[in-house]
Write an enzyme that holds these catalytic residues in place. Structure first.
Site, PDB file in Angstrom:
ATOM      1  N   LYS A 192     -48.124  20.540 -25.888  1.00 34.17           N
ATOM      2  CA  LYS A 192     -46.695  20.859 -25.975  1.00 34.17           C
ATOM      3  C   LYS A 192     -45.940  20.369 -24.742  1.00 34.17           C
ATOM      4  O   LYS A 192     -44.883  19.756 -24.853  1.00 34.17           O
ATOM      5  CB  LYS A 192     -46.487  22.378 -26.129  1.00 34.17           C
ATOM      6  CG  LYS A 192     -47.129  22.983 -27.357  1.00 34.17           C
ATOM      7  CD  LYS A 192     -46.732  24.437 -27.568  1.00 34.17           C
ATOM      8  CE  LYS A 192     -47.253  25.379 -26.502  1.00 34.17           C
ATOM      9  NZ  LYS A 192     -48.706  25.605 -26.565  1.00 34.17           N
ATOM     10  N   ARG A 267     -43.488  33.821 -28.798  1.00 35.48           N
ATOM     11  CA  ARG A 267     -44.927  33.967 -28.997  1.00 35.48           C
ATOM     12  C   ARG A 267     -45.237  35.211 -29.812  1.00 35.48           C
ATOM     13  O   ARG A 267     -46.391  35.429 -30.170  1.00 35.48           O
ATOM     14  CB  ARG A 267     -45.629  34.069 -27.648  1.00 35.48           C
ATOM     15  CG  ARG A 267     -46.246  32.746 -27.162  1.00 35.48           C
ATOM     16  CD  ARG A 267     -46.800  32.974 -25.771  1.00 35.48           C
ATOM     17  NE  ARG A 267     -47.880  32.128 -25.390  1.00 35.48           N
ATOM     18  CZ  ARG A 267     -47.761  31.131 -24.513  1.00 35.48           C
ATOM     19  NH1 ARG A 267     -46.582  30.792 -24.043  1.00 35.48           N
ATOM     20  NH2 ARG A 267     -48.826  30.455 -24.134  1.00 35.48           N
ATOM     21  N   ARG A 306     -58.301  19.917 -18.107  1.00 37.99           N
ATOM     22  CA  ARG A 306     -57.016  20.055 -17.414  1.00 37.99           C
ATOM     23  C   ARG A 306     -57.177  20.951 -16.185  1.00 37.99           C
ATOM     24  O   ARG A 306     -56.584  20.711 -15.137  1.00 37.99           O
ATOM     25  CB  ARG A 306     -55.976  20.650 -18.374  1.00 37.99           C
ATOM     26  CG  ARG A 306     -54.596  20.788 -17.768  1.00 37.99           C
ATOM     27  CD  ARG A 306     -53.562  21.138 -18.819  1.00 37.99           C
ATOM     28  NE  ARG A 306     -53.489  22.572 -19.085  1.00 37.99           N
ATOM     29  CZ  ARG A 306     -52.656  23.131 -19.974  1.00 37.99           C
ATOM     30  NH1 ARG A 306     -51.868  22.375 -20.716  1.00 37.99           N
ATOM     31  NH2 ARG A 306     -52.643  24.420 -20.155  1.00 37.99           N
ATOM     32  N   ARG A 312     -54.462  25.485 -12.410  1.00 40.71           N
ATOM     33  CA  ARG A 312     -54.173  26.734 -13.132  1.00 40.71           C
ATOM     34  C   ARG A 312     -55.465  27.513 -13.307  1.00 40.71           C
ATOM     35  O   ARG A 312     -56.396  27.040 -13.965  1.00 40.71           O
ATOM     36  CB  ARG A 312     -53.566  26.418 -14.505  1.00 40.71           C
ATOM     37  CG  ARG A 312     -52.101  26.081 -14.452  1.00 40.71           C
ATOM     38  CD  ARG A 312     -51.570  25.751 -15.827  1.00 40.71           C
ATOM     39  NE  ARG A 312     -51.735  26.846 -16.801  1.00 40.71           N
ATOM     40  CZ  ARG A 312     -51.139  26.859 -17.977  1.00 40.71           C
ATOM     41  NH1 ARG A 312     -50.358  25.852 -18.329  1.00 40.71           N
ATOM     42  NH2 ARG A 312     -51.333  27.857 -18.813  1.00 40.71           N
ATOM     43  N   ARG A 324     -56.881  33.534 -24.337  1.00 45.48           N
ATOM     44  CA  ARG A 324     -55.564  32.973 -24.685  1.00 45.48           C
ATOM     45  C   ARG A 324     -55.538  32.565 -26.164  1.00 45.48           C
ATOM     46  O   ARG A 324     -54.549  32.750 -26.859  1.00 45.48           O
ATOM     47  CB  ARG A 324     -55.221  31.790 -23.786  1.00 45.48           C
ATOM     48  CG  ARG A 324     -54.705  32.250 -22.418  1.00 45.48           C
ATOM     49  CD  ARG A 324     -54.905  31.219 -21.335  1.00 45.48           C
ATOM     50  NE  ARG A 324     -54.089  30.035 -21.527  1.00 45.48           N
ATOM     51  CZ  ARG A 324     -54.362  28.854 -20.949  1.00 45.48           C
ATOM     52  NH1 ARG A 324     -55.418  28.720 -20.166  1.00 45.48           N
ATOM     53  NH2 ARG A 324     -53.573  27.825 -21.149  1.00 45.48           N
TER      54      ARG A 324
HETATM   55  P1  AMP Z   1     -48.377  28.572 -21.145  1.00 48.80           P
HETATM   56  O1  AMP Z   1     -48.036  27.762 -19.944  1.00 48.80           O
HETATM   57  O2  AMP Z   1     -47.338  28.434 -22.248  1.00 48.80           O
HETATM   58  O3  AMP Z   1     -49.771  28.333 -21.637  1.00 48.80           O
HETATM   59  O4  AMP Z   1     -48.293  30.112 -20.725  1.00 48.80           O
HETATM   60  C1  AMP Z   1     -49.139  30.644 -19.735  1.00 48.80           C
HETATM   61  C2  AMP Z   1     -49.094  32.157 -19.740  1.00 48.80           C
HETATM   62  O5  AMP Z   1     -47.758  32.597 -19.471  1.00 48.80           O
HETATM   63  C3  AMP Z   1     -49.477  32.828 -21.040  1.00 48.80           C
HETATM   64  O6  AMP Z   1     -50.885  32.943 -21.195  1.00 48.80           O
HETATM   65  C4  AMP Z   1     -48.791  34.175 -20.879  1.00 48.80           C
HETATM   66  O7  AMP Z   1     -49.521  35.010 -20.000  1.00 48.80           O
HETATM   67  C5  AMP Z   1     -47.483  33.821 -20.198  1.00 48.80           C
HETATM   68  N1  AMP Z   1     -46.437  33.517 -21.188  1.00 48.80           N
HETATM   69  C6  AMP Z   1     -45.807  32.321 -21.394  1.00 48.80           C
HETATM   70  N2  AMP Z   1     -44.919  32.399 -22.378  1.00 48.80           N
HETATM   71  C7  AMP Z   1     -44.976  33.672 -22.830  1.00 48.80           C
HETATM   72  C8  AMP Z   1     -44.313  34.383 -23.874  1.00 48.80           C
HETATM   73  N3  AMP Z   1     -43.404  33.791 -24.662  1.00 48.80           N
HETATM   74  N4  AMP Z   1     -44.611  35.682 -24.057  1.00 48.80           N
HETATM   75  C9  AMP Z   1     -45.512  36.300 -23.266  1.00 48.80           C
HETATM   76  N5  AMP Z   1     -46.194  35.687 -22.298  1.00 48.80           N
HETATM   77  C10 AMP Z   1     -45.933  34.388 -22.070  1.00 48.80           C
END
Ligand code: AMP
Length: 368
Positions: A192, A267, A306, A312, A324
């Site tokens: 994404k 989400r 990654r 990360r 996740r």
């Molecule tokens: P991402 O970079 O999109 O993979 O997000 C990393 C982490 O950020 C996720 O595993 C959640 O802990 C938190 N996070 C990101 N977006 C959301 C969301 N819309 N709702 C809740 N937690 C989020």
């Protein structure tokens, strides 16, 4: 701005302008029918305000009759006109003034004129509060016009959208969505972020990655960052209230944007609902959810890879990655149905070269 059912409308024509137009029509009708006793044939339901206003200004004797035909469904004229309530008593030999709220394609007027011819009226004229010259496809003369309007869908002063809005004393027009808002969807590691970078340039959109915003806040040790950190470290979702408020603040920073790419948001179902109503308040909405579809095993390998360079922590530990996915499967994947029921879900094969995948995404986005 007002809301009727699912749509938003903005003020278009004031009460004063309506009154001036009505007076103009009333003066002309009085001039033309000085020695006659016409029958005003009022086309229900929409014309009742206009009819009431002009008929009260008529100086001589007159009668009133009503007819009801139907051709509108939602905001589009269907073309087929059916008579719901016919004329009664007979109009044979009478001078008839048809009173319409709006002449659009002209299908209704055509149907009514045919009825008048069958009735063998002595004469007929057409009065309409509004007239859409660009939409009119017939050649019958509209004798009295309150005002010309462009091809907008309007409500108020008797006109409705699916039953609502007739009581409004001003005219409102449908607010057109100006932004292109896309939810970029897919499990962690589906690509994404990579695709959003390309798409935001191509479509001149603002990219909001909630994950990136959280990471930025953690790095800068803000209050929000502290709050989100423990959840993110375990691969859990950050609570909805926190995430929704943060997302709204990000949107508000870019109110003049062409639109947004929402990446990592919504989400959960309540985030999706909150986003819909937040955008609706601005007369905007989500055009579509574009989802990158990739098998889970491939994703775990991608994320571990990654993690070697991204720094990360949630990419470096397989159990966090699995959590996740678990969060995705149990809380997020249902959003596919949320957008599917609105006909806004578009799945795209997320396996292959970056450019090939971009091409597939653009094919969908160009048509949104
Ligand atoms: P991402 O970079 O999109 O993979 O997000 C990393 C982490 O950020 C996720 O595993 C959640 O802990 C938190 N996070 C990101 N977006 C959301 C969301 N819309 N709702 C809740 N937690 C989020």
């Amino acid at each position: 701005m007002i809301q009727l059912h699912d749509l938003f409308f903005e003020t278009f024509i004031s009460e004063t302008e309506i009154n001036q137009a009505v007076n103009g029509v009333a003066v002309k009708i009085n001039d033309d029918y000085k020695k006659k006793s016409p029958v005003f044939l009022i086309v229900l339901n929409g014309a009742f305000f206009f009819a009431s206003d002009i008929i009260q200004k008529f100086n001589g004797n007159c009668e009133m009759s009503f007819i009801k035909v139907a051709s509108y469904e939602g905001t589009k004229s269907t073309g087929d006109v059916t008579t719901v309530m016919g004329v009664e008593p007979s109009l044979k030999g009478r001078d008839v003034i048809v009173v319409e709220d709006i002449v659009d394609s002209g299908n209704t007027i055509e149907a009514i004129i045919k009825i008048l011819q069958q009735e063998e009226v002595n004469s007929y004229k057409i009065a309409s509060m509004f007239y859409k010259p660009k939409a009119y496809t017939k050649s019958y003369k509209i004798d009295y016009i309150g005002m010309d309007i462009a091809n907008d869908f309007i409500v108020g002063y008797g006109l409705d959208y699916n039953g609502l809005g007739r009581n409004l004393n001003k005219i409102y027009k449908l607010k057109q969505q100006k932004m292109k808002n896309i939810v970029l969807f897919g499990p962690p590691g589906a690509g994404k972020g990579t695709q959003a970078e390309v798409l935001k340039e191509k479509y001149n959109l603002v990219h909001i990655s909630t994950g990136d915003v959280f990471r930025f806040n953690i790095k800068n040790e803000t209050e929000l960052g502290m709050l989100a950190k423990s959840f993110m470290d375990h691969g859990d979702l950050v609570p909805d209230e926190v995430t929704i408020d943060m997302l709204k603040a990000e949107v508000e920073k870019n109110t003049d944007a062409n639109g947004f790419i929402f990446d990592g948001f919504p989400r959960t179902n309540s985030q999706a609902k909150a986003l819909d109503s937040f955008l609706a308040e601005k007369g905007e909405g989500i055009n579509g959810m574009v989802a990158l579809e990739v098998a889970e095993d491939l994703l775990v390998a991608r994320l571990l890879k990654r993690g070697e360079t991204s720094g990360r922590s949630d990419d470096q530990d397989e159990s966090k990655i699995r959590n996740r996915f678990n969060e995705y499967e149990t809380k997020t994947a249902i959003l596919k149905d949320y957008y599917k029921t609105q006909n806004k879900y578009f799945g795209v094969d997320g396996v292959g070269g970056v450019e090939d995948i971009t091409g597939r995404l653009c094919e969908v986005i160009d048509n949104l």
